[in-house]
Design a protein around this motif. Sequence first.
Motif, short mmCIF file in Angstrom:
data_model
loop_
_atom_site.label_atom_id
_atom_site.label_comp_id
_atom_site.label_asym_id
_atom_site.label_seq_id
_atom_site.Cartn_x
_atom_site.Cartn_y
_atom_site.Cartn_z
N ARG A 38 0.80 -1.23 0.00
CA ARG A 38 0.00 0.00 0.00
C ARG A 38 0.83 1.28 0.00
N THR A 39 2.02 1.25 0.61
CA THR A 39 2.74 2.51 0.82
C THR A 39 4.08 2.60 0.12
N CYS A 40 4.75 1.49 -0.16
CA CYS A 40 6.12 1.55 -0.66
C CYS A 40 6.17 1.70 -2.18
N ILE A 64 0.29 3.68 13.18
CA ILE A 64 1.73 3.93 13.09
C ILE A 64 2.01 4.87 11.93
N THR A 65 3.14 5.52 12.01
CA THR A 65 3.58 6.42 10.95
C THR A 65 4.69 5.76 10.15
N VAL A 66 4.47 5.63 8.84
CA VAL A 66 5.49 5.08 7.95
C VAL A 66 6.22 6.27 7.32
N PRO A 67 7.48 6.53 7.74
CA PRO A 67 8.20 7.70 7.22
C PRO A 67 8.41 7.60 5.71
N GLY A 68 8.56 8.75 5.07
CA GLY A 68 8.72 8.80 3.63
C GLY A 68 9.98 8.11 3.15
N HIS A 69 11.09 8.27 3.89
CA HIS A 69 12.33 7.63 3.44
C HIS A 69 12.24 6.11 3.54
N VAL A 70 11.45 5.60 4.48
CA VAL A 70 11.25 4.14 4.59
C VAL A 70 10.48 3.64 3.38
N ARG A 71 9.51 4.40 2.94
CA ARG A 71 8.67 4.00 1.81
C ARG A 71 9.50 3.79 0.54
N GLU A 72 10.53 4.60 0.34
CA GLU A 72 11.30 4.47 -0.90
C GLU A 72 12.63 3.75 -0.74
N GLU A 73 13.00 3.37 0.49
CA GLU A 73 14.24 2.63 0.70
C GLU A 73 14.03 1.14 0.83
N ALA A 74 12.80 0.70 1.08
CA ALA A 74 12.56 -0.72 1.36
C ALA A 74 12.96 -1.62 0.19
#
Length: 374
Positions: free
Chosen positions: A197-199, A232-242
């Motif tokens: 959903r987010t990445c 929970i909050t999914v940070p923006g940098h986590v979304r594009e680094e996964a």
Amino acid sequence: MPLYETVMQEKPPVVLDIGTAYTKLGFAAEAYPRKIIPTEYISSANGESKKLFNYETLQEFYDQMVDFLQMIFFKYLLVSPKDRKIVIVENVYGQTVIRETLAKVLFRHYEVASVLYVPSHMIALSTLAVPNGVIVDMGYAETTVMPVFSGVQIMQAFQDQKYGGRDIHEVLKCLLLKEGIDSHLLTEEVLEDIKVRTCFITKLSRAHAYAENNPPQAPPDVQYPIADKAIITVPGHVREEAFEIFFEKNNDRDSLPHLILKAILGCPLDVRRILCENIFVVGGSSIVMGLLPRLKEELQYLVANDKEYQKRLHGDIIFKFHKCLGRANIAAWLGASLCASTDLVNSRSLTKEAYMRFERVPDWICLDDNRVNG
């Protein structure tokens, strides 16, 4: 039961694609699977749900396969497997014990009429009706690359690496734990839902900026609710680094772009350009925003800047990608469904009589199984 079974003299074959994480099941000549279920079974001993491929002995694996197929036939497909034809999607380099145990359960326990094993890469390419291509299968446990030319798999050019959806979940969990999120909230199901959903996969220029410790402005954070437990909050940098695990640079040169180039270079010189223009990406882990543009950027960057690839790939190389007819995660099942609706299921299948005579499944690596005469 299919509506048309009552008016057809012959029962439609059952098509199964048993993956590490999910299993696709349905009938021949249908455009979509009837059901996509986790590759888990309900133990008849204690009623617990367990992974199909977690076993210690062959007898335990046999019993697990019996319970798993019983759930498929009698709970989801609602048909009797007796005297029915089965088509199974398999990896060409899959484990022999799996295909042998599966055949033993189907023929001895469920008494099916015949079983046809179809190679996952080539059968996925058949949905495009093209004879040439590089099939990149991004699964849960591994990523594999198989070149196909004129409908023939080039086995010596096959490439694979042990990264896939499971590794993305581990990376995502580590990144979220660093943000202070409780580990008990991050179950396998939650991690997969966050991933889907987010990445997304970022551009090559932004990835280089992250690698040089000069991170660009991060995308917006996302608020993700976990049932009634927490938000929970999914940070923006986590979304594009996964998903950067597919493009990591190391001395082994085993990232996804390197795997594709190695597979192409493992083929004869006169077919490489054709293969570069026919790349087909399938698998559940490939359903992510930005994959194909990033993959094209990475391939063009390597060809332009890597001396080894410059020497072996001459001229202006253009990488082109095919688009799946349906969802990328069911491409192999769809190809098997089309195959099962043809006469191949009658001429190429392993029949019950042949299996009972030899007690084994013919394998492409055995010379005795590939003799034409004698």
